[in-house]
Design an enzyme around this catalytic site. Sequence first.
Site, short mmCIF file in Angstrom:
data_model
loop_
_atom_site.label_atom_id
_atom_site.label_comp_id
_atom_site.label_asym_id
_atom_site.label_seq_id
_atom_site.Cartn_x
_atom_site.Cartn_y
_atom_site.Cartn_z
N ASP A 26 -5.22 3.60 60.50
CA ASP A 26 -5.27 5.07 60.98
C ASP A 26 -6.82 5.48 61.99
O ASP A 26 -7.61 6.47 62.04
CB ASP A 26 -5.63 6.16 59.31
CG ASP A 26 -4.13 6.43 58.43
OD1 ASP A 26 -3.42 5.61 59.81
OD2 ASP A 26 -4.74 6.20 57.76
N GLY A 53 1.89 5.25 60.34
CA GLY A 53 2.19 6.35 60.77
C GLY A 53 0.83 6.47 62.33
O GLY A 53 -0.09 6.53 61.75
N HIS A 54 1.46 5.98 63.45
CA HIS A 54 0.72 6.17 64.79
C HIS A 54 0.86 7.50 65.61
O HIS A 54 2.55 7.56 65.35
CB HIS A 54 0.89 4.82 65.50
CG HIS A 54 1.30 3.38 64.70
ND1 HIS A 54 1.35 2.62 65.18
CD2 HIS A 54 0.62 2.98 63.53
CE1 HIS A 54 0.65 1.52 63.83
NE2 HIS A 54 0.49 2.36 63.33
N GLN A 236 -1.58 -0.69 60.34
CA GLN A 236 -2.58 -0.88 58.90
C GLN A 236 -4.12 -1.32 59.79
O GLN A 236 -3.80 -1.14 60.94
CB GLN A 236 -2.38 -2.09 57.57
CG GLN A 236 -1.22 -1.26 57.17
CD GLN A 236 0.77 -1.44 57.87
OE1 GLN A 236 0.81 -3.22 58.34
NE2 GLN A 236 0.98 -0.48 57.72
N SER A 424 -12.95 7.17 72.75
CA SER A 424 -11.97 8.24 72.75
C SER A 424 -12.42 9.68 72.20
O SER A 424 -12.71 9.56 71.32
CB SER A 424 -10.26 8.06 72.03
OG SER A 424 -9.84 9.07 71.18
P1 GDP Z 1 -3.27 5.05 63.64
O1 GDP Z 1 -2.05 4.87 61.92
O2 GDP Z 1 -4.11 3.38 63.99
O3 GDP Z 1 -1.90 5.21 64.76
O4 GDP Z 1 -3.86 6.51 63.55
P2 GDP Z 1 -3.44 7.83 62.79
O5 GDP Z 1 -2.14 8.11 64.07
O6 GDP Z 1 -2.15 7.21 61.58
O7 GDP Z 1 -4.46 8.55 62.67
C1 GDP Z 1 -5.73 8.69 63.66
C2 GDP Z 1 -5.89 10.58 64.07
O8 GDP Z 1 -6.84 10.29 64.50
C3 GDP Z 1 -4.26 11.21 64.51
O9 GDP Z 1 -3.81 12.42 64.21
C4 GDP Z 1 -4.82 11.37 66.71
O10 GDP Z 1 -3.83 12.25 66.88
C5 GDP Z 1 -6.26 11.61 66.45
N1 GDP Z 1 -6.73 11.21 67.13
C6 GDP Z 1 -6.89 9.52 67.43
N2 GDP Z 1 -8.39 9.62 68.62
C7 GDP Z 1 -8.71 10.04 68.76
C8 GDP Z 1 -9.89 10.83 69.41
O11 GDP Z 1 -10.55 10.81 69.68
N3 GDP Z 1 -10.40 12.20 68.56
C9 GDP Z 1 -9.90 13.22 67.82
N4 GDP Z 1 -10.07 14.50 67.79
N5 GDP Z 1 -8.54 12.98 67.36
C10 GDP Z 1 -7.57 11.47 67.52
P1 IMO Z 2 -0.76 2.70 60.21
O1 IMO Z 2 -0.69 1.69 60.59
C1 IMO Z 2 -3.96 3.05 56.69
C2 IMO Z 2 -2.85 1.77 52.94
C3 IMO Z 2 -1.48 2.62 51.36
C4 IMO Z 2 -2.37 1.85 50.63
C5 IMO Z 2 -1.92 0.44 50.49
C6 IMO Z 2 -0.87 -0.04 50.12
O2 IMO Z 2 -0.57 4.05 60.22
O3 IMO Z 2 -3.10 2.83 60.18
P2 IMO Z 2 1.57 0.37 50.79
O4 IMO Z 2 2.41 1.11 50.84
O5 IMO Z 2 1.55 -1.20 52.69
O6 IMO Z 2 2.09 -0.95 49.74
O7 IMO Z 2 0.30 0.44 50.68
O8 IMO Z 2 -2.62 0.63 52.63
N1 IMO Z 2 -1.44 1.83 54.09
C7 IMO Z 2 -2.25 2.56 54.79
N2 IMO Z 2 -3.91 3.12 55.11
N3 IMO Z 2 -2.65 3.27 57.30
C8 IMO Z 2 -1.72 3.12 57.57
O9 IMO Z 2 -1.00 1.93 58.50
C9 IMO Z 2 -1.32 2.42 56.58
N4 IMO Z 2 -0.36 1.36 56.00
C10 IMO Z 2 -0.53 1.15 54.01
O10 IMO Z 2 -2.33 3.93 51.78
O11 IMO Z 2 -4.17 2.12 50.30
MG MG Z 3 -1.32 5.51 60.62
#
Ligand code: GDP
Ligand code: IMO
Ligand code: MG
Length: 435
Positions: A26, A53-54, A236, A424
């Site tokens: 994340d 979840g991206h 991840q 960012s």
């Molecule tokens: P990912 O799994 O690495 O793609 O990250 P996620 O989408 O799960 O979580 C990142 C969160 O931060 C999302 O809600 C993005 O929209 C948000 N995000 C990414 N970059 C920035 C930033 O520079 N500032 C803010 N406020 N939100 C950001």
């Molecule tokens: P993105 O790509 C954050 C975490 C779960 C748990 C561990 C194992 O969005 O960054 P799993 O379901 O993979 O067996 O869970 O890994 N986890 C993540 N945490 N971002 C993710 O993906 C994750 N995918 C799995 O919360 O701790």
């Molecule tokens: Mg994510």
Amino acid sequence: MRRENFLPKSELEMANTILIGAQWGDEGKGKIIDVLTTKADLIVRSQGGNNAGHTIVHGGKTYILHLIPSGILRPGKVCLIGNGVVIDPIALVSEIDQLRRAGVKIGKNLLVSDCAHLVLPYHRALDEQRELRKGRAKIGTTKRGIGPAYADKASRTGLRISDLMQPRLFSKKLQAKNRENNAVLRALGAKPIDHEEVNKNYLAAGAKLRPFVTNTVVYLHDAIKRGKNVLFEGAQGTFLDIDFGTYPYVTSSNTTAGGALTGTGVPPNRIDRVVGVMKAYTTRVGEGPLPTEDQRLSDLLHSLGREFGATTGRARRCGWFDAVASGYATMINGIDELAITNLDGLDTVDPIRICVGYRLNGKRLNVPPSDAVQLDNCEPIYEEMPGWKQSTSSAKKLSQLPRPARNYVKRIGQLTGAKVSIVSVGPMRAQTIFL
Ligand code: GDP
Ligand code: IMO
Ligand code: MG
């Protein structure tokens, strides 16, 4: 590394790039992928599944991608799901349908590896049962069946997309798997799987996925030979890696740079650079050690509506930037360039802490211990920096950031040993500063 690595930066920007999360997931990979996609022809997922979840915020809409590479929102780009990904076909079909409903065109721009393994309903049921049984020692998985699916793959008992493309063979194999796993589920006191129902649903999903299925290894090699630029989208993060993460509180794939190779069939000498994505602080969703965790910082970020999981909606645990962990991630992944995201999350924080070492049993450590219990017992050694106490979200250039923010970014670069290329300051494309 390719010889072209010695070319000027402008040429390097058009190169095969592995992008990985350098913390606990994340980090904002989706946003950075979306930004870098302008320079890529192909965007490729190589590991993980719909545990990812991206998030991409564009045109007033928020898209959350789980299996489909984040490049899908940009017309003219090809998105590819590689052999190392575990695919829940029902989830993939639903993601395709959802994107189409949102006006995203999906056709020849999506390819799915015939070697990718399937996530089946008994994987999800086992994931859930194992978590339940662990009680307080649970991993905190996403319950998407990821662990059991990769276990089947490693045990050589898994079913693959190629099986799904052969309905009669698939049904036969599935029946044997369901029978075997229903015995386990019954013994655990869980509801058994209805084979007929699952068979019907999976075959229907398989029929919908058929046009996308191909030998992606050959496709990728042909594309690279034709000079196309590939962007590998990690899922991840480094400390969720099955080998290098905080085992057993990890996911079941190699989330580090090497996973991009084994998960696609692209060799190391076709890679030009590795970009690591790090948040300006640290977050983790799920259980396991997080040395710099800080309740006040968590509360502040949650009160701003930030840091809730994109896949499960769970509140993420938050902490200070951990330069010990990030430095280790830079080393393992061979990070050339850093993208620091969510700098704006610290806009109201003063002072700001950075963890520059751990203390364990009276000794100072500069790398994280491999053992999760030891890591959990590590006490962070902090350095403090003044905050900037103003909004950064409209900054377009580094010079528009307040001086303390620039100093903070610079310090992260120094401590991790990688070149900061992107900062960012918001979720949208325009909220990106290139250095
Ligand atoms: P990912 O799994 O690495 O793609 O990250 P996620 O989408 O799960 O979580 C990142 C969160 O931060 C999302 O809600 C993005 O929209 C948000 N995000 C990414 N970059 C920035 C930033 O520079 N500032 C803010 N406020 N939100 C950001
Ligand atoms: P993105 O790509 C954050 C975490 C779960 C748990 C561990 C194992 O969005 O960054 P799993 O379901 O993979 O067996 O869970 O890994 N986890 C993540 N945490 N971002 C993710 O993906 C994750 N995918 C799995 O919360 O701790
Ligand atoms: Mg994510």
